[in-house]
Design a protein around this motif. Sequence first.
Motif, PDB file in Angstrom:
ATOM      1  N   PRO A  13     -11.397  -3.612  14.480  1.00  9.41           N
ATOM      2  CA  PRO A  13     -10.566  -4.427  13.387  1.00  9.41           C
ATOM      3  C   PRO A  13     -11.343  -5.652  13.108  1.00  9.41           C
ATOM      4  N   THR A  14     -11.033  -5.744  11.546  1.00  9.12           N
ATOM      5  CA  THR A  14     -11.613  -6.965  10.912  1.00  9.12           C
ATOM      6  C   THR A  14     -11.056  -8.151  11.593  1.00  9.12           C
ATOM      7  N   ASP A  15     -11.825  -9.451  11.541  1.00  7.94           N
ATOM      8  CA  ASP A  15     -11.331 -10.583  12.002  1.00  7.94           C
ATOM      9  C   ASP A  15      -9.973 -10.914  11.436  1.00  7.94           C
ATOM     10  N   GLY A  16      -8.906 -11.056  12.415  1.00  9.55           N
ATOM     11  CA  GLY A  16      -7.697 -11.611  12.017  1.00  9.55           C
ATOM     12  C   GLY A  16      -6.761 -10.342  11.831  1.00  9.55           C
ATOM     13  N   THR A  17      -7.270  -9.229  12.035  1.00 14.10           N
ATOM     14  CA  THR A  17      -6.437  -8.060  12.070  1.00 14.10           C
ATOM     15  C   THR A  17      -6.074  -7.643  13.566  1.00 14.10           C
ATOM     16  N   ASP A  18      -4.883  -7.200  13.827  1.00 11.70           N
ATOM     17  CA  ASP A  18      -4.471  -6.658  15.021  1.00 11.70           C
ATOM     18  C   ASP A  18      -5.015  -5.269  15.265  1.00 11.70           C
ATOM     19  N   ALA A  19      -5.509  -4.897  16.447  1.00  9.98           N
ATOM     20  CA  ALA A  19      -6.179  -3.499  16.745  1.00  9.98           C
ATOM     21  C   ALA A  19      -5.060  -2.586  16.478  1.00  9.98           C
ATOM     22  N   LYS A  20      -3.763  -2.702  16.604  1.00 11.19           N
ATOM     23  CA  LYS A  20      -2.829  -1.871  16.394  1.00 11.19           C
ATOM     24  C   LYS A  20      -2.672  -1.415  14.802  1.00 11.19           C
ATOM     25  N   ASP A  21      -2.542  -2.546  13.987  1.00 13.72           N
ATOM     26  CA  ASP A  21      -2.709  -2.517  12.654  1.00 13.72           C
ATOM     27  C   ASP A  21      -3.723  -1.630  12.064  1.00 13.72           C
ATOM     28  N   ALA A  22      -5.121  -1.843  12.580  1.00 12.35           N
ATOM     29  CA  ALA A  22      -6.290  -1.174  12.134  1.00 12.35           C
ATOM     30  C   ALA A  22      -5.978   0.161  12.505  1.00 12.35           C
ATOM     31  N   ARG A  23      -5.589   0.515  13.680  1.00 10.03           N
ATOM     32  CA  ARG A  23      -5.608   1.941  13.968  1.00 10.03           C
ATOM     33  C   ARG A  23      -4.658   2.607  13.293  1.00 10.03           C
ATOM     34  N   LYS A  24      -3.404   2.023  12.910  1.00  8.01           N
ATOM     35  CA  LYS A  24      -2.469   2.726  12.143  1.00  8.01           C
ATOM     36  C   LYS A  24      -2.838   3.064  10.642  1.00  8.01           C
ATOM     37  N   VAL A  25      -3.658   2.282  10.151  1.00  8.54           N
ATOM     38  CA  VAL A  25      -4.296   2.407   8.998  1.00  8.54           C
ATOM     39  C   VAL A  25      -5.184   3.788   8.843  1.00  8.54           C
ATOM     40  N   ILE A  26      -6.031   3.686   9.830  1.00  6.66           N
ATOM     41  CA  ILE A  26      -7.187   4.692   9.725  1.00  6.66           C
ATOM     42  C   ILE A  26      -6.354   6.152  10.255  1.00  6.66           C
ATOM     43  N   ASP A  27      -5.368   6.026  11.393  1.00  4.93           N
ATOM     44  CA  ASP A  27      -4.733   7.169  11.744  1.00  4.93           C
ATOM     45  C   ASP A  27      -3.878   7.859  10.513  1.00  4.93           C
ATOM     46  N   GLY A  28      -3.285   6.872   9.875  1.00  3.94           N
ATOM     47  CA  GLY A  28      -2.726   7.343   8.611  1.00  3.94           C
ATOM     48  C   GLY A  28      -3.582   8.226   7.548  1.00  3.94           C
ATOM     49  N   ILE A  29      -4.571   7.551   7.330  1.00  4.54           N
ATOM     50  CA  ILE A  29      -5.742   8.257   6.391  1.00  4.54           C
ATOM     51  C   ILE A  29      -6.205   9.657   6.831  1.00  4.54           C
ATOM     52  N   PHE A  30      -6.426   9.628   8.282  1.00  6.22           N
ATOM     53  CA  PHE A  30      -6.812  11.009   8.765  1.00  6.22           C
ATOM     54  C   PHE A  30      -5.440  12.059   8.771  1.00  6.22           C
ATOM     55  N   LYS A  31      -4.219  11.501   9.005  1.00  6.10           N
ATOM     56  CA  LYS A  31      -3.215  12.181   9.091  1.00  6.10           C
ATOM     57  C   LYS A  31      -3.038  12.906   7.766  1.00  6.10           C
ATOM     58  N   ASP A  32      -2.763  11.897   6.614  1.00  8.74           N
ATOM     59  CA  ASP A  32      -2.602  12.351   5.106  1.00  8.74           C
ATOM     60  C   ASP A  32      -4.028  13.364   4.818  1.00  8.74           C
ATOM     61  N   GLY A  33      -5.197  13.336   5.068  1.00  6.48           N
ATOM     62  CA  GLY A  33      -6.075  14.074   4.675  1.00  6.48           C
ATOM     63  C   GLY A  33      -6.057  15.521   5.557  1.00  6.48           C
ATOM     64  N   MET A  34      -5.676  15.511   6.942  1.00 13.90           N
ATOM     65  CA  MET A  34      -5.363  16.731   7.488  1.00 13.90           C
ATOM     66  C   MET A  34      -4.500  17.700   7.092  1.00 13.90           C
ATOM     67  N   ASP A  35      -3.101  16.737   6.728  1.00 15.56           N
ATOM     68  CA  ASP A  35      -1.992  17.300   6.351  1.00 15.56           C
ATOM     69  C   ASP A  35      -2.218  18.231   4.847  1.00 15.56           C
ATOM     70  N   SER A  36      -3.247  17.503   4.131  1.00 13.34           N
ATOM     71  CA  SER A  36      -3.514  18.175   2.834  1.00 13.34           C
ATOM     72  C   SER A  36      -4.489  19.323   3.023  1.00 13.34           C
ATOM     73  N   ILE A  37      -5.329  19.406   3.956  1.00 12.68           N
ATOM     74  CA  ILE A  37      -6.178  20.401   4.149  1.00 12.68           C
ATOM     75  C   ILE A  37      -5.265  21.517   4.543  1.00 12.68           C
ATOM     76  N   GLU A  38      -4.548  21.192   5.712  1.00 11.11           N
ATOM     77  CA  GLU A  38      -3.643  22.175   6.151  1.00 11.11           C
ATOM     78  C   GLU A  38      -2.739  22.902   4.867  1.00 11.11           C
ATOM     79  N   ALA A  39      -2.327  22.119   3.921  1.00 12.60           N
ATOM     80  CA  ALA A  39      -1.493  22.685   2.767  1.00 12.60           C
ATOM     81  C   ALA A  39      -2.342  23.497   2.145  1.00 12.60           C
TER      82      ALA A  39
END
Length: 179
Positions: free
Chosen positions: A142-168
């Motif tokens: 995570p960048t300085d000042g960013t909670d690890a949970k928040d950073a992971r949520k962003v990246i997990d969301g990017i991956f999920k949206d991408g894979m959902d689109s590939i699947e569709a």
Amino acid sequence: MRRPTAALMLAGGALIAGAGVASAASLVSAKKLEINVDETKTEQERVALWEKIGGWCAIEQWHPAVTKCEESKEGDDTFRTLTLQDGGKIKERLADTGTTSYRYEIVESPLPVKNYEAQFSVTPDDDDLDEINVSWSATYDPTDGTDAKDARKVIDGIFKDGMDSIEAKYGKPDADDDK
């Protein structure tokens, strides 16, 4: 015959602790999509899918957050600049390529992460001859000042949206498969 299995798996959320007390922990996000294929054509199906989704700038065709991808060279390095729906830009450097995979790192980004290194690949499934796997994984901090949970949520969301689109777009059965 392409049918996605119900196994969109998220392996994110794991923390990998560095050795020693002073080492910072890196976050890991990973997403895998299993796509059923004709067992007699697994390799051809894998290569055909890679040709659709695996080009360095093909992400603009399948990721809903990316509106534009521009490739550039600086010396021996290859970069892509992704323009996002909100106007933000992400600059990434291609670190390595394989037959149906590539590794890259983020150079500049508005995302709340640093030290981001990722891999995107299409591989044969190691336990099912009639499946291929689309895998996307990354390690980052995570960048300085960013909670690890928040950073992971962003990246997990990017991956999920991408894979959902590939699947569709590419994981659904062809119209001819039902005949």
